[in-house]
Design an enzyme around this catalytic site. Structure first.
Site, short mmCIF file in Angstrom:
data_model
loop_
_atom_site.label_atom_id
_atom_site.label_comp_id
_atom_site.label_asym_id
_atom_site.label_seq_id
_atom_site.Cartn_x
_atom_site.Cartn_y
_atom_site.Cartn_z
N ARG A 141 0.86 -1.19 0.00
CA ARG A 141 0.00 0.00 0.00
C ARG A 141 0.89 1.23 0.00
O ARG A 141 1.93 1.25 0.68
CB ARG A 141 -0.92 0.02 1.24
CG ARG A 141 -2.07 -0.96 1.20
CD ARG A 141 -3.15 -0.57 0.18
NE ARG A 141 -4.28 -1.49 0.19
CZ ARG A 141 -4.44 -2.53 -0.64
NH1 ARG A 141 -3.51 -2.81 -1.54
NH2 ARG A 141 -5.51 -3.31 -0.55
N GLU A 164 -4.47 7.61 -4.79
CA GLU A 164 -4.75 6.90 -6.05
C GLU A 164 -6.10 7.33 -6.59
O GLU A 164 -7.02 7.50 -5.79
CB GLU A 164 -4.75 5.38 -5.80
CG GLU A 164 -3.37 4.86 -5.39
CD GLU A 164 -3.36 3.37 -5.10
OE1 GLU A 164 -4.41 2.70 -5.26
OE2 GLU A 164 -2.31 2.87 -4.69
N HIS A 207 -1.80 0.38 -9.66
CA HIS A 207 -2.39 -0.54 -8.68
C HIS A 207 -3.05 -1.74 -9.39
O HIS A 207 -4.27 -1.88 -9.37
CB HIS A 207 -3.41 0.18 -7.77
CG HIS A 207 -3.71 -0.60 -6.52
ND1 HIS A 207 -4.05 -0.02 -5.34
CD2 HIS A 207 -3.69 -1.94 -6.27
CE1 HIS A 207 -4.25 -0.96 -4.42
NE2 HIS A 207 -4.04 -2.14 -4.97
P1 NAD Z 1 -0.04 -11.46 4.63
O1 NAD Z 1 -0.89 -11.12 5.80
O2 NAD Z 1 0.05 -12.89 4.20
O3 NAD Z 1 1.45 -10.91 4.83
C1 NAD Z 1 1.77 -9.72 5.49
C2 NAD Z 1 3.02 -9.95 6.33
O4 NAD Z 1 3.37 -8.70 6.92
C3 NAD Z 1 2.79 -10.94 7.48
O5 NAD Z 1 3.82 -11.92 7.49
C4 NAD Z 1 2.83 -10.06 8.72
O6 NAD Z 1 3.35 -10.73 9.88
C5 NAD Z 1 3.74 -8.93 8.27
N1 NAD Z 1 3.56 -7.72 9.06
C6 NAD Z 1 2.42 -7.18 9.54
N2 NAD Z 1 2.66 -6.06 10.22
C7 NAD Z 1 4.01 -5.87 10.19
C8 NAD Z 1 4.88 -4.88 10.73
N3 NAD Z 1 4.40 -3.87 11.47
N4 NAD Z 1 6.21 -5.01 10.48
C9 NAD Z 1 6.69 -6.06 9.77
N5 NAD Z 1 5.90 -7.03 9.25
C10 NAD Z 1 4.58 -6.93 9.45
O7 NAD Z 1 -0.61 -10.56 3.44
P2 NAD Z 1 -0.41 -10.81 1.87
O8 NAD Z 1 -1.53 -11.63 1.35
O9 NAD Z 1 1.00 -11.21 1.62
O10 NAD Z 1 -0.67 -9.30 1.35
C11 NAD Z 1 0.20 -8.26 1.75
C12 NAD Z 1 -0.36 -6.92 1.33
O11 NAD Z 1 -0.24 -6.77 -0.08
C13 NAD Z 1 -1.86 -6.73 1.58
O12 NAD Z 1 -2.11 -6.30 2.90
C14 NAD Z 1 -2.24 -5.67 0.56
O13 NAD Z 1 -2.18 -4.39 1.16
C15 NAD Z 1 -1.17 -5.79 -0.50
N6 NAD Z 1 -1.73 -6.21 -1.80
C16 NAD Z 1 -1.60 -5.38 -2.88
C17 NAD Z 1 -2.09 -5.77 -4.12
C18 NAD Z 1 -1.90 -4.90 -5.33
O14 NAD Z 1 -2.71 -4.96 -6.25
N7 NAD Z 1 -0.84 -4.13 -5.39
C19 NAD Z 1 -2.78 -6.98 -4.26
C20 NAD Z 1 -2.90 -7.80 -3.14
C21 NAD Z 1 -2.36 -7.40 -1.91
#
Ligand code: NAD
Length: 334
Positions: free
Chosen positions: A237, A266, A285
């Site tokens: 994000r 965005e 995005h």
């Molecule tokens: P996930 O929950 O599997 O992974 C997130 C990781 O971040 C976890 O391992 C968690 O422990 C870690 N985390 C959380 N807070 C933290 C902190 N303060 N410091 C360090 N690590 C921390 O999620 P995911 O399925 O891998 O998705 C990740 C993110 O990707 C989503 O939250 C979303 O915002 C983003 N995303 C973007 C798109 C896009 O189109 N660009 C698409 C899908 C997801």
């Protein structure tokens, strides 16, 4: 025959998805709702379900307009647009689409890494500008990935897949996460703290969710730790990185480049300085934007919504505590 319950969507639904929903519900709304908040709020009064995406804020104000709402199903894995605590307090189920998009987002992340580090977008602009001259290609030169260090911030579903692909490129992979994974000892990646990661990585890739704790996680002081020839890629994000500080870092050469799929605002404002910077690769995005993945996401989002309103456990429930406030036998309307 009793009237079917009503649901609202802010998505443009393909006909097969609409047909499936219409078996159970009267379906109202559509993509125009995202442009008109008042209309959106006024449309919620008699709805039991909301099928939506990160393009609207699902907050206390929205819930106050939706006295009959029992489920919010978002067509995304990110849920920073939803006040999940407030939803739980009100007994509203919040469902999302984890897992089905991880490979696609990881592949797009790699597209940005390659484009930025190998400077493919810059080179393409030279060809399109009809400035490709005869002779051996000289500038801009890219960098090689093999033997370099990939730093993953957030080794969750997407981060882990990006890390695995990094190993295929012969990269050394280090990662930082707030939670050390249970299989950390078996991984081919090295855990380190955030500062160590930023000081050592040649390619930094950001995969944490946007939360209070991760807002501007990468700020000016963190960017200053990075190597001058390193790049940062963000498909999580926009607000996880302080965009103003990033622009300064890119202009003043603290880092080599950035590949960005997400932004603090965005669509990217037309006066954003990023638009004129050569060392930035920009993407609107579209991390999950493939035919296969978008289909899988929509199926999951629809199944989530239908399951809750059948009084069944949905495939991907975010706020499992909600069952204490409103047990599933009270959500059965179809
Ligand atoms: P996930 O929950 O599997 O992974 C997130 C990781 O971040 C976890 O391992 C968690 O422990 C870690 N985390 C959380 N807070 C933290 C902190 N303060 N410091 C360090 N690590 C921390 O999620 P995911 O399925 O891998 O998705 C990740 C993110 O990707 C989503 O939250 C979303 O915002 C983003 N995303 C973007 C798109 C896009 O189109 N660009 C698409 C899908 C997801």
């Amino acid at each position: 025959m009793p009237m079917k319950p009503k649901i609202l969507t802010t998505l443009e639904l393909p006909s097969n998805a609409l047909e499936k929903l219409k078996e159970y519900f009267i379906v109202e709304g559509g993509p125009d709702l995202i442009k008109d908040r008042v209309n959106l709020l006024n449309s919620l009064k008699d709805k039991v379900g909301l099928l939506t995406a990160p393009h609207i804020k699902v907050d206390k104000e929205l819930f106050e307009h939706a006295p009959n709402l029992m489920v919010v199903s978002t067509y995304s894995v990110g849920y920073d647009h939803i006040d999940v605590t407030e939803a739980t307090r009100r007994g509203i189920y919040v469902c999302y689409t984890p897992g089905v998009l991880s490979d696609c987002v990881a592949e797009v992340t790699w597209g940005l890494i390659l484009s930025t580090y190998k400077r493919i977008s810059e080179a393409e602009r030279i060809v399109r500008a009809r400035k490709w001259v005869k002779g051996i290609y000289k500038e801009p030169l890219g960098r090689d990935l093999k033997g370099k260090t990939l730093g993953i911030i957030g080794l969750g579903r997407i981060g882990r897949r990006v890390a695995e692909i990094g190993r295929c490129f012969g990269m050394n992979v280090i990662y930082y996460d707030i939670v050390k994974p249970s299989d950390a000892d078996k991984l081919d990646f090295q855990y380190c703290d955030l500062e160590t990661l930023l000081k050592n990585a040649d390619v930094v890739s950001v995969h944490v969710p946007l939360q209070k704790e991760t807002y501007h996680l990468i700020d000016e002081s963190k960017l200053r730790l990075m190597k001058r020839d390193a790049i940062i890629v963000n498909t999580s994000r926009g607000a996880v990185i302080d965009e103003k500080a990033l622009i300064k870092a890119l202009k003043e050469g603290w880092i080599m480049g950035a590949g960005l799929d997400v932004f603090e605002t965005e669509p990217l404002p037309l006066d954003s300085e990023l638009l004129d910077m050569e060392n930035v690769v920009l993407s609107p995005h579209r991390g999950s934007a493939s035919i296969e993945t978008r289909t899988a996401m929509l199926n999951l989002a629809i199944n989530n919504l239908i399951s809750v309103l059948k009084g069944e456990i949905p495939p991907a429930l975010l706020n499992s505590d909600v069952v204490k406030v409103r047990p599933l036998n009270q959500t059965k309307v179809i």
